[in-house]
Design a protein around this motif. Structure first.
Motif, PDB file in Angstrom:
ATOM      1  N   VAL A   1       5.295   3.680   2.130  1.00  0.00           N
ATOM      2  CA  VAL A   1       4.945   2.356   1.467  1.00  0.00           C
ATOM      3  C   VAL A   1       4.888   1.421   2.676  1.00  0.00           C
ATOM      4  O   VAL A   1       5.694   1.242   3.670  1.00  0.00           O
ATOM      5  N   VAL A   2       3.614   0.639   2.778  1.00  0.00           N
ATOM      6  CA  VAL A   2       3.261  -0.148   3.892  1.00  0.00           C
ATOM      7  C   VAL A   2       3.231  -1.629   3.213  1.00  0.00           C
ATOM      8  O   VAL A   2       2.281  -1.858   2.322  1.00  0.00           O
ATOM      9  N   ARG A   3       3.880  -2.452   3.786  1.00  0.00           N
ATOM     10  CA  ARG A   3       3.872  -3.872   3.360  1.00  0.00           C
ATOM     11  C   ARG A   3       3.251  -4.950   4.566  1.00  0.00           C
ATOM     12  O   ARG A   3       4.071  -4.662   5.445  1.00  0.00           O
ATOM     13  N   THR A   4       2.420  -5.479   4.215  1.00  0.00           N
ATOM     14  CA  THR A   4       1.874  -6.548   5.189  1.00  0.00           C
ATOM     15  C   THR A   4       2.061  -7.899   4.785  1.00  0.00           C
ATOM     16  O   THR A   4       1.710  -8.387   3.530  1.00  0.00           O
ATOM     17  N   PHE A   5       2.529  -9.017   5.488  1.00  0.00           N
ATOM     18  CA  PHE A   5       2.629 -10.227   4.918  1.00  0.00           C
ATOM     19  C   PHE A   5       2.136 -11.339   6.103  1.00  0.00           C
ATOM     20  O   PHE A   5       2.139 -10.939   7.212  1.00  0.00           O
ATOM     21  N   THR A   6       1.467 -12.254   5.700  1.00  0.00           N
ATOM     22  CA  THR A   6       0.749 -13.356   6.578  1.00  0.00           C
ATOM     23  C   THR A   6       1.399 -14.443   6.450  1.00  0.00           C
ATOM     24  O   THR A   6       2.117 -14.923   5.367  1.00  0.00           O
TER      25      THR A   6
ATOM     26  N   ASP B   1       0.863  -1.110   0.102  1.00  0.00           N
ATOM     27  CA  ASP B   1      -0.193   0.051   0.055  1.00  0.00           C
ATOM     28  C   ASP B   1       0.918   1.190   0.001  1.00  0.00           C
ATOM     29  O   ASP B   1       2.061   1.140   0.654  1.00  0.00           O
ATOM     30  N   PHE B   2       0.461   2.311  -0.514  1.00  0.00           N
ATOM     31  CA  PHE B   2       1.044   3.414  -0.881  1.00  0.00           C
ATOM     32  C   PHE B   2       0.517   4.705  -0.242  1.00  0.00           C
ATOM     33  O   PHE B   2      -0.894   5.082  -0.689  1.00  0.00           O
TER      34      PHE B   2
END
Length: 365
Positions: free
Chosen positions: A162-167, A150-151
């Protein structure tokens, strides 16, 4: 009336004007002060301004200054320049010959956030042909999967995020981690996960509205699954909820005008389109219209897509392999298949700007 034009060394334009009187042949020089020049050229398109940088050193300094870049961007947004469509072939697409697929993960102030197949992230301004490859972030977990990018933009600090999410899905339960990159600091940091704040699981990419990133979220599972809207405030870096107007059906978020909007999909083959007229005021949610449709698997089609509205009253809904256009005037629906692309693409609004993703000490690619 203005036969000649000159540029002096003080960032002024001088004109030689004659009143054409037979006894008066001596021209009079008229000067435009720097602030007037800036006011005039700030209304020009980016393509023209890139050429005007070669006029003089003073014009180069003016057009490259942060103040001018902000002023031009503000005027461009207010004039709805984003209504103009640029063909992919005109974007000087920096990834064309890379042999990899890329996704557009966000568009803010003329900068595009691109992510390729191996999770390399780029910030790119196609109008000025400048891009920056973000430094890598070392993961704490080798089996990280299901990445969401996301930006957004933090206006007070003039910083792009920049937001980076990982699961991570495991036998002992799922785990989620969130990283945030600051363009101003050129660094990554770990931020609190929405799961730790009981905000639910983030679904798809976010929508950037009012300085905040918004996601559709799910809390619970099976029949007890509840949809909601969660946002991350780039100012205080806190997770919060936005109250939704309806309780049934899954959500797809979008932006209509400058307002946070949503589709509430119902199991009876119709969808309600809502828009929040006053941000964070639940009472300001307004149902814009309802669309009846016939799609075999709406959950699969809509879950990761977006929607847009044109000035002509056409509502565009993006699917994975097609798009739907709903005409508000006659309630007609038209479907079109997306042409096959050799790279991934997600639709987003784009405004041409002079914003450069590189700092002053970085080489200008």
């Amino acid at each position: 009336m203005l036969p000649t034009e000159e540029l002096n060394g003080e960032n002024q334009i001088s004109y030689e004007a004659s009143d054409q009187h037979p006894k008066r042949s001596r021209p009079t020089k008229l000067f435009l002060p720097p602030e007037v020049i800036a006011e005039i050229i700030s209304r020009l398109p980016v393509k023209s301004l890139l050429k005007f940088r070669s006029v003089s050193k003073s014009w180069l300094a003016l057009i490259s200054s942060p103040e001018f870049v902000k002023s031009h961007m503000s005027l461009s947004f207010n004039k709805n320049i984003n209504d103009r469509v640029m063909e992919e072939s005109n974007l000087d697409y920096l990834m064309k010959n890379s042999g990899m697929s890329f996704l557009i993960e966000g568009s803010v102030n003329g900068l595009l956030c691109l992510v390729n197949e191996v999770d390399k992230i780029f910030l790119w301004n196609p109008a000025i042909r400048k891009y920056k490859k973000l430094r890598n972030f070392r993961y704490q977990f080798r089996n990280a999967s299901h990445f969401i990018y996301d930006f957004g933009y933090y206006k007070i600090h003039n910083d792009y995020k920049v937001v980076r999410t990982f699961t991570i899905f495991g036998r002992q339960g799922n785990f989620q981690q969130v990283n945030m990159y600051s363009l101003k600091n050129d660094s990554w940091q770990i931020i609190e996960s929405p799961w730790n704040c009981n905000m639910g699981q983030l679904i798809s990419s976010s929508k950037f509205v009012n300085g905040k990133l918004h996601w559709a979220t799910i809390v619970g599972s099976g029949l007890e699954r509840v949809w909601g809207i969660t946002y991350f405030d780039l100012a205080d870096e806190k997770w919060r909820k936005v109250e939704r107007p309806c309780g049934d059906g899954f959500l797809v978020l979008g932006v209509l005008g400058t307002n946070l909007s949503m589709i509430c999909n119902n199991p009876t083959n119709h969808m309600d389109v809502w828009s929040m007229k006053e941000y964070e005021d639940k009472q300001s949610w307004m149902k814009m219209f309802t669309i009846n449709y016939s799609i075999l698997h709406p959950m699969e089609c809509l879950l990761y897509q977006s929607f847009y509205m044109s000035k002509k009253g056409e509502f565009l809904l993006m699917f994975k392999t097609a798009y739907m256009i709903y005409h508000l005037k006659d309630n007609s629906i038209r479907y079109s298949q997306l042409r096959k692309l050799n790279y991934g693409v997600l639709a987003d609004f784009y405004i041409q700007s002079l914003v450069c993703p590189l700092s002053q000490n970085e080489p200008r690619t």
